[in-house]
Each structure stands twice: as structure tokens, then as C-alpha cells.
Design a protein around this motif. Sequence first.
Motif: not given
Length: 504
Positions: A500-504
Amino acid sequence: MKMSILHKFRPPHLINRQSCAKVFSCYTRRTSATTTTNEGTKPTHSVKPFSEMPEALSGPRFISMFYFIYLYITKKSPALTSFYTTMKQKHDYAKTVFQAPEKEHRRFKLQLMDFFTKKNNFQKPLALLDGKEWEVQRKPTQEKMLRPAVVANYVPLIEKVTDDFIEKLGRKDKTEDLFTDLLNYATESVGMLCFNKRLGCMENDNNPVAVNVRKLFEMLGTSVMRPRKSHMTPDSKFYQEYEKETFEFTKIAGDLIDSQKVLLTKMKDEGRLEKYLEEEPNFLHSLLSDPRVTEESATSMVTTLFGAGIETSANTLTFVLTDLSLYPDKQKTLYEEIQRVVGDSTNLTKEHLARMSYLKACVKESLRRTFPLSSGTGRYLETDLEVGGYEIPKDTLVVVNSALMSNDERFFPRPTEYLPERWLRDTEGELTVSRNFPFAYTPFGNGPRSCLGQRFAENEIFIAVIKIIQNFQISLPAGVTEIKSDYTLFRTPSEKVTLYFKKR
Ligand code: HEM
């Protein structure tokens, strides 16, 4: 029982070396019953013959090599595992082997690749050459590939590829096949080094270059880990498919090289070449303008680098990212370092890279924990050698099992844990003793024949990790506590990895 299995395959003069106890004494020397000291020639301790070594094997070399590694690594053979157990308590075998005198630097060859080259009368790639022939090809390339200052010129090119990768990741909140995404990224990135051209692999998983590269590596991996006679039987389905894919790969690389040459010539004719080269490094041009390099060997070298630089980097990156996801506290520390050194800047410089010790520690720790090769570096001995009180004859293929060594608690306390801190200077004493014994950590091999792409790979991996962690908080699906891996040619995840890639 154990010997009957070994005899069935009649395995070779091959031993797998392990290191070593806390006293690291190197006693590399030619086997001899005497030694010369200031007091003259004296008898030394007795050296036992190779045939008496536990689990020393004899027979056709390459078949046994495959089985040896396979059985040993997968720990399916108690016989071979016990070899490790008995030998590891003793002396410094890895150092002895790594420091054995060498002129030819003969390494284990991928038999299938060798068979293909001979059958089709192809120029041998670097990986299949030894001695003078190898040196002539390696030297000029090494001068361009292993000097940090030269490789640093490629940072902006890799960065452009990485920015596109980040943009692609930003369009979705997860990937369901991290390794394939990273293979496409690595193909694109090493493509810039080799051809100064974007190949389009990241836009489309079915891009012909990406498909070809995946297939070829898969087949080479199968030929090493599950060898069959039919792999090298010209009319077998397996061999024919391998041959087709290799022709395709060579054609893809050859066409890209040809179009680069046309472009370079055109720029030269138009008087634009010098200015272009000031703005962008061009590896092919640097090879072609080296008087020691023929046009044929430049083509062969670039093709080799393209082939060698994909799976390796993609696998390493996969494990770096999964380790950082399994250990969110380490990811947080890395993010803080990125914030401190790079901030929100999108332009990375070599000065940034030089200041990121935690990042480098994270990458090293992943390479240690999930060692990239199936076992480690192998060389054919060029002289007889005494190892652990046994006489190993010249021409024996000796593989140092660095994969096991890099997980040995005597060098790396708490070896299964992900502890990048062990690579930082101030915690050295606590978490690692490997500085006293560098042979325990050799993911890029050892000595003059070590990885030619190490500097490029490191930069590529550093840049990708910085940009990913700068932009995303990454995580694995809930409940995932480890990433199982298999040995193909290189160590690779056993199953597709979702990240998963959660935007910072
Ligand atoms: C993390 C990524 C990589 C790892 C772990 C890795 C590891 C290795 C290892 C262990 C060897 C054998 C060394 C020995 O026998 O002592 C090797 C050889 C080689 N590597 Fe890499 N490699 C990586 C990336 C790359 C890249 C990106 C390239 C090209 C751009 C490359 C090009 C080569 C070549 C050409 C050789 C053969 C050298 C020779 O035979 O003289 N590698 N690599």
C-alpha cells in the motif's frame, strides 16, 4: 542413504565453504607438508586429502554444482547441512578461499547461456569469459562503471525514471505485484544507462521488452535451480523457447544500440555532440570512444549490463521496501532522515546521497537479511589450497555460502531482525562484528570479479527508496509478518506482494 543420493547424481569437486569462529586466522597457502621459516624447512601439521573431507563430492562438475546448491540451500539434505555444522566451528574458510591466489578469476558459468553462445557462435558475454579475454572487456568498462564520480553523473537520468514511477504509484493506492512493478522500473532505469532511451516498460506491463526480460530470467533461474538434461537439448521445448527469448533479447538490445549509434553520428555530423555530452552522460559513447574497446565488444558489454541490471535491482528493491513496511519504526527514522537531508526537494544530488547514512544502512540490512544470491560467490581454485586441514585440488569449484554467513549470529547478532542500526558506526560494537570480518557480507561478490554494476545499482536503489518514502507511507496488508522468498537465479519473493502507498 545420504551418499547414495549424492552418488546418484555423481556430484563434483565442489565444496561449500563456511566461515568461521571468532579468531579469524587466514592460512591461505599452497598445500604442502612442509613450510619454510627462518629456521629452515619444517614439517607442518598433516593435511588430509580432499577425498576424506566430509561430504566432498566428485563427478561431473556442473550437474553436481546445481544439486549441491539446491539441496544445501533448501536444507533438504541432512548430509549437506551437517557439512555446514561441522565446518563452521573451525577456521576462517571464507577468507582463505576469497584470498586464494587468482589470475584467471574463473567463476561458475550459467551453463544454459554458455550452451546457447557456443551453439549459435555468439560472442561470449563478460559473464562467460575468463582470464585475459575477460580482463580486456572488463577493464575499460570497470573504469566507467565503478568510479563513484562517474556513476554520479547518472543520478539525473535515474531520477527522471523514478519521478515517473512515483507518479504512476500515486495514481493508485496499492500495487498487487510489487516485484513486477519494480522489474519494469529497473528495466527502464538500466535502459537509460545502456541506451539513453526510455523503453516504456512502466506504462504497460505487457511491454514486449518487459515480457521478454521476465521470461528470460525465469528460464535461466529454472535452468540453475531445477536443472534437467533437456534444458540443453537443442530440440527440447524448453531450450527452443530459451533460444527464441535470447534472440529476441539480443535483437532488442542490438536495435537500441544501433539507433543510439545513428543518433550519435547524426549529432556529431551536425556539430551538436559535444554540447549533448556536456548535458547528458552517454555510456555507449564513452565505450565507443575508448581506443581499447571494439565496436563488437561495446555492443556485447552494453547488452550484458542491460541483462545483468534488472532482476538484481528489482529483487533488492522489493526486499528493502517490504522490510521498511514490516518495521514501520525504521521507516519513520528513514523518513526523518529524508526530511532532514532532502526536505521536499525533488532534485536529488550526489551531496544528498552522501549524507544519508541511515538510508544506506537500511539497504545494507535488507541485502544482509535477504541475501540476493542463492548461495554466494564461487570460484575455481587456481592452485591447490588447504582449507580446514584438507587439501582442495586446483580447479575445484568452491562456493562460499555467503547467504548463510550473512545470517550467522556470530557476525550479526539477532540475525533475523531488521536492524539497520547495526551498520551505523556508533552502534557497531553492539550489533555487528562484521567490520572485523568483511567477508561475512558480500552481496556484490568479492575481489576483481565482483559486481560491475554495484555503484549504479546502489544509486538506483537509493534514489528509488528516497523518492518512495518521501512521497508515501508504505505498508503491507494487515496480518503479513514476513515475506517468504525462493531461490531462483536471485532471491525473489515466493508469492506476489501487495504493497500500500499512502500519500504523505
Ligand atoms: C542490488 C543489485 C545487484 C546485486 C546484488 C548484484 C550482485 C552481483 C554479484 C554477486 C555478482 C558476482 C560477483 C562475483 O562473482 O564476485 C555480480 C556480477 C555482475 N554484475 Fe551485479 N548485482 C547487482 C546489480 C547489477 C547491475 C545494476 C548491473 C549492471 C548495470 C550489474 C552487472 C553485473 C555484471 C556485468 C557482473 C559480471 C561481472 C564479471 O563477470 O566480471 N549488476 N553482480
